[in-house]
Design a protein around this motif. Structure first.
Motif, PDB file in Angstrom:
ATOM      1  N   ILE A  41       0.841  -1.206   0.000  1.00 42.95           N
ATOM      2  CA  ILE A  41       0.000   0.000   0.000  1.00 42.95           C
ATOM      3  C   ILE A  41       0.875   1.255   0.000  1.00 42.95           C
ATOM      4  O   ILE A  41       0.640   2.202  -0.766  1.00 42.95           O
ATOM      5  N   ASN A  42       1.865   1.265   0.846  1.00 46.16           N
ATOM      6  CA  ASN A  42       2.738   2.441   0.935  1.00 46.16           C
ATOM      7  C   ASN A  42       3.450   2.719  -0.385  1.00 46.16           C
ATOM      8  O   ASN A  42       3.591   3.876  -0.805  1.00 46.16           O
ATOM      9  N   HIS A  43       3.888   1.649  -1.042  1.00 48.83           N
ATOM     10  CA  HIS A  43       4.539   1.818  -2.348  1.00 48.83           C
ATOM     11  C   HIS A  43       3.558   2.392  -3.370  1.00 48.83           C
ATOM     12  O   HIS A  43       3.889   3.333  -4.112  1.00 48.83           O
ATOM     13  N   LEU A  44       2.332   1.842  -3.406  1.00 49.48           N
ATOM     14  CA  LEU A  44       1.329   2.292  -4.379  1.00 49.48           C
ATOM     15  C   LEU A  44       0.917   3.736  -4.122  1.00 49.48           C
ATOM     16  O   LEU A  44       0.730   4.514  -5.060  1.00 49.48           O
ATOM     17  N   LEU A  45       0.784   4.106  -2.848  1.00 52.91           N
ATOM     18  CA  LEU A  45       0.409   5.483  -2.516  1.00 52.91           C
ATOM     19  C   LEU A  45       1.508   6.459  -2.905  1.00 52.91           C
ATOM     20  O   LEU A  45       1.244   7.493  -3.541  1.00 52.91           O
ATOM     21  N   ASN A  46       2.736   6.151  -2.528  1.00 47.65           N
ATOM     22  CA  ASN A  46       3.846   7.068  -2.815  1.00 47.65           C
ATOM     23  C   ASN A  46       4.099   7.214  -4.315  1.00 47.65           C
ATOM     24  O   ASN A  46       4.573   8.257  -4.773  1.00 47.65           O
ATOM     25  N   PHE A  51      -1.639  13.580  -4.257  1.00 51.47           N
ATOM     26  CA  PHE A  51      -0.935  14.544  -3.406  1.00 51.47           C
ATOM     27  C   PHE A  51       0.225  13.835  -2.715  1.00 51.47           C
ATOM     28  O   PHE A  51       0.021  13.106  -1.730  1.00 51.47           O
ATOM     29  N   PRO A  52       1.461  14.016  -3.195  1.00 50.94           N
ATOM     30  CA  PRO A  52       2.621  13.265  -2.686  1.00 50.94           C
ATOM     31  C   PRO A  52       2.843  13.403  -1.179  1.00 50.94           C
ATOM     32  O   PRO A  52       3.152  12.418  -0.504  1.00 50.94           O
ATOM     33  N   THR A  54       0.678  14.043   1.167  1.00 49.66           N
ATOM     34  CA  THR A  54      -0.368  13.299   1.878  1.00 49.66           C
ATOM     35  C   THR A  54      -0.103  11.803   1.777  1.00 49.66           C
ATOM     36  O   THR A  54      -0.311  11.062   2.745  1.00 49.66           O
ATOM     37  N   ALA A  55       0.365  11.363   0.607  1.00 50.61           N
ATOM     38  CA  ALA A  55       0.704   9.953   0.427  1.00 50.61           C
ATOM     39  C   ALA A  55       1.762   9.530   1.431  1.00 50.61           C
ATOM     40  O   ALA A  55       1.657   8.468   2.071  1.00 50.61           O
ATOM     41  N   SER A  56       2.785  10.357   1.582  1.00 46.20           N
ATOM     42  CA  SER A  56       3.862  10.046   2.521  1.00 46.20           C
ATOM     43  C   SER A  56       3.353   9.994   3.956  1.00 46.20           C
ATOM     44  O   SER A  56       3.730   9.104   4.735  1.00 46.20           O
ATOM     45  N   THR A  57       2.472  10.923   4.316  1.00 41.16           N
ATOM     46  CA  THR A  57       1.913  10.945   5.671  1.00 41.16           C
ATOM     47  C   THR A  57       1.062   9.704   5.938  1.00 41.16           C
ATOM     48  O   THR A  57       1.131   9.111   7.025  1.00 41.16           O
ATOM     49  N   MET A  58       0.262   9.315   4.944  1.00 37.32           N
ATOM     50  CA  MET A  58      -0.555   8.100   5.097  1.00 37.32           C
ATOM     51  C   MET A  58       0.334   6.872   5.263  1.00 37.32           C
ATOM     52  O   MET A  58       0.074   6.012   6.118  1.00 37.32           O
ATOM     53  N   ALA A  59       1.362   6.778   4.440  1.00 35.70           N
ATOM     54  CA  ALA A  59       2.270   5.629   4.504  1.00 35.70           C
ATOM     55  C   ALA A  59       2.966   5.564   5.860  1.00 35.70           C
ATOM     56  O   ALA A  59       3.102   4.482   6.462  1.00 35.70           O
ATOM     57  N   ASN A  60       3.389   6.701   6.352  1.00 34.12           N
ATOM     58  CA  ASN A  60       4.061   6.742   7.648  1.00 34.12           C
ATOM     59  C   ASN A  60       3.127   6.301   8.771  1.00 34.12           C
ATOM     60  O   ASN A  60       3.555   5.621   9.727  1.00 34.12           O
ATOM     61  N   LEU A  61       1.855   6.681   8.665  1.00 38.90           N
ATOM     62  CA  LEU A  61       0.883   6.290   9.694  1.00 38.90           C
ATOM     63  C   LEU A  61       0.704   4.781   9.732  1.00 38.90           C
ATOM     64  O   LEU A  61       0.730   4.171  10.812  1.00 38.90           O
ATOM     65  N   LEU A  62       0.531   4.160   8.556  1.00 37.49           N
ATOM     66  CA  LEU A  62       0.350   2.711   8.525  1.00 37.49           C
ATOM     67  C   LEU A  62       1.581   1.988   9.077  1.00 37.49           C
ATOM     68  O   LEU A  62       1.449   1.024   9.849  1.00 37.49           O
ATOM     69  N   SER A  63       2.758   2.452   8.683  1.00 31.58           N
ATOM     70  CA  SER A  63       3.996   1.818   9.157  1.00 31.58           C
ATOM     71  C   SER A  63       4.140   1.964  10.667  1.00 31.58           C
ATOM     72  O   SER A  63       4.536   1.016  11.374  1.00 31.58           O
ATOM     73  N   PHE A 211      -8.578  17.838 -15.795  1.00 30.62           N
ATOM     74  CA  PHE A 211      -8.027  16.882 -14.837  1.00 30.62           C
ATOM     75  C   PHE A 211      -6.505  16.959 -14.856  1.00 30.62           C
ATOM     76  O   PHE A 211      -5.897  17.141 -15.907  1.00 30.62           O
ATOM     77  N   TYR A 212      -5.929  16.789 -13.673  1.00 27.65           N
ATOM     78  CA  TYR A 212      -4.485  16.610 -13.566  1.00 27.65           C
ATOM     79  C   TYR A 212      -4.231  15.204 -13.047  1.00 27.65           C
ATOM     80  O   TYR A 212      -4.852  14.762 -12.075  1.00 27.65           O
ATOM     81  N   PHE A 213      -3.285  14.463 -13.707  1.00 29.83           N
ATOM     82  CA  PHE A 213      -2.940  13.103 -13.299  1.00 29.83           C
ATOM     83  C   PHE A 213      -1.475  13.064 -12.888  1.00 29.83           C
ATOM     84  O   PHE A 213      -0.572  13.341 -13.690  1.00 29.83           O
ATOM     85  N   ARG A 214      -1.243  12.691 -11.631  1.00 33.26           N
ATOM     86  CA  ARG A 214       0.111  12.710 -11.105  1.00 33.26           C
ATOM     87  C   ARG A 214       1.054  11.700 -11.761  1.00 33.26           C
ATOM     88  O   ARG A 214       2.195  12.063 -12.113  1.00 33.26           O
ATOM     89  N   PRO A 215       0.668  10.415 -11.939  1.00 28.53           N
ATOM     90  CA  PRO A 215       1.629   9.444 -12.480  1.00 28.53           C
ATOM     91  C   PRO A 215       2.246   9.862 -13.810  1.00 28.53           C
ATOM     92  O   PRO A 215       3.437   9.630 -14.056  1.00 28.53           O
TER      93      PRO A 215
END
Length: 441
Positions: A41-46, A51-52, A54-63, A211-215
């Protein structure tokens, strides 16, 4: 928008069809799998979340939660997915993000890709389910006053649902007003928004959304189409019905038309999901929906994420259709103020009566039962049934006093009373013509 992006909402909307929920053997999750799932999940989010930071914050929370042992007692696989969803949304406030126990869906996707590695289509079982639901087109009909009504439950991609959409819009093409009911619509494809919206404007393209797409670090635009099959109706009033459950693409459609001043929005503030994404596979049992884009309306330069779309007329969702019909009839009536034979004031009165009918008890109802020339009035349950002929019947709806509206007919029935005794009826149609009948003994 590219085709691969228009499929994301199909997957999001119908993933629950193939989701494995709590089964009789209660699927469990091990500590090792929890680690694998969270790392994935953390890899897919980051990599993908729009929003990069926010992705990092979410990943850190799960870890951090995993390290503290917060998930140790959550061995039920479904509850684990729900806990992860809750933790992710506590940071992002993004209602699109959702972790699911999804083995059947994953199996379908993997089998489809093994047969054709370049296949970007949705799994066959999901496509069959779309057909069974008529691609979201639940009901299309004409209401009194030639008001078109479309109950649309999903915005499916035109490559699957285009023919159905064209048929529905052409069925409604001769309406005097149009009601689009999105109260039970959870979203779908921007391409279907584009197609349906095109019928509501002229052939001159109208800018709907960005639309803006991050990937891909890509910006895209959606415009109405220069060509559609059938008649366009840029001239009719449009009413869009919403509820708290109106979400995602259904909100985009509503938001677009509201800001273009092309529709009157009636109902409740919508759910607040504006970030498109895709259902991504975590491992062989879990998936996560990751929003990788964001909508940027060309008029407001923002979107409805977290706030929803506020209606022009705020009423409970259950009342929205009645209010829309009322507003449509009132506006149509104003256009015909110089026409003494206009049917709209009549229909408006009937609509209000049907919405709030007068209540009569059994004793009062029995007063009206009888034969009136060739017409008869019978009591069936708590309803008076009026026989227009030997083969046509209709329900009488009390309007107050001895006056009744005839359901689905442009007719009123006035019972004639002499003293306390009913002696006859007078039938009046919308054109003012009347017929009178005495009550037979």
């Amino acid at each position: 928008m590219k085709n691969k992006n228009t499929l994301f909402c199909l997957l999001f909307l119908f993933i629950s069809i193939l989701t494995s929920v709590a089964q009789s053997n209660q699927p469990t999750v091990t500590a090792m799998e929890q680690q694998v799932v969270i790392d994935s999940i953390n890899h897919l989010l980051n990599k993908n979340y729009v929003f990069p930071e926010t992705a990092s914050t979410m990943a850190n929370l799960l870890s951090a939660n995993l390290k503290k042992g917060d998930y140790t007692t959550t061995t039920d696989a479904v509850l684990f997915s729900e806990r992860l969803t809750s933790d992710l949304q506590s940071i992002s406030k993004d209602r699109h993000i959702r972790v699911r126990l999804n083995p059947e869906y994953i199996k379908e996707v993997n089998e489809s890709k093994s047969q054709n590695p370049n296949n970007n289509q949705i799994p066959p079982a999901m496509l069959e389910e779309l057909k069974m639901k008529n691609y979201g087109f639940k009901e299309v009909k004409i209401l009194d006053g030639n008001i078109g009504y479309l109950d649309l439950r999903n915005f499916e991609d035109p490559q699957f649902a285009g023919e159905t959409a064209v048929s529905a819009m052409n069925f409604l093409a001769n309406s005097n007003a149009l009601i689009i009911d999105l109260r039970k619509n959870g979203g779908g494809s921007p391409a279907m928004i584009q197609l349906i919206s095109s019928y509501l404007f002229t052939a001159e393209p109208v800018h709907l959304n960005n639309f803006y797409f991050r990937p891909s670090n890509e910006n895209t635009q959606t415009w109405t189409l220069p060509y559609v099959t059938g008649k366009r109706r840029p001239d009719i009033d449009v009413y869009v019905l919403t509820s708290k459950g109106t979400f995602s693409a259904a909100e985009e459609f509503t938001y677009n038309l509201k800001n273009l001043k092309r529709a009157t929005i009636i109902g409740e503030t919508t759910g607040g999901g504006a970030n498109p994404g895709d259902e991504l596979i975590i491992n062989d049992r879990f998936t996560i929906f990751v929003p990788f884009g964001r909508a940027i309306n060309p008029i407001t330069n923002t979107n409805w994420e977290g706030t929803g779309v506020k209606p022009d007329i705020e009423v409970p969702a259950s009342d929205a259709l009645f209010i829309a019909q009322q507003k449509a009839l009132e506006k149509l009536a104003k256009k015909e103020t110089s026409n003494p034979q206009s049917i709209y004031p009549w229909l408006l009165t009937s609509l209000k009566v049907k919405q709030n009918p007068v209540k009569l008890d059994e004793k009062q109802l029995k007063e009206f039962v009888g034969s009136y020339g060739s017409k008869t009035v019978t009591l069936q349950g708590d309803k008076l049934i009026f026989s227009l002929s030997s083969y046509r019947q209709a329900v009488l709806i009390p309007m107050g006093g001895d006056l009744f509206d005839v359901e689905e007919k442009l007719i009123h029935v006035q019972f004639i009373r002499e003293g306390k005794k009913i002696t006859g009826i007078r039938i009046e149609n919308v054109n003012g013509n009347t017929e009178s009948y005495k009550k037979l003994k």
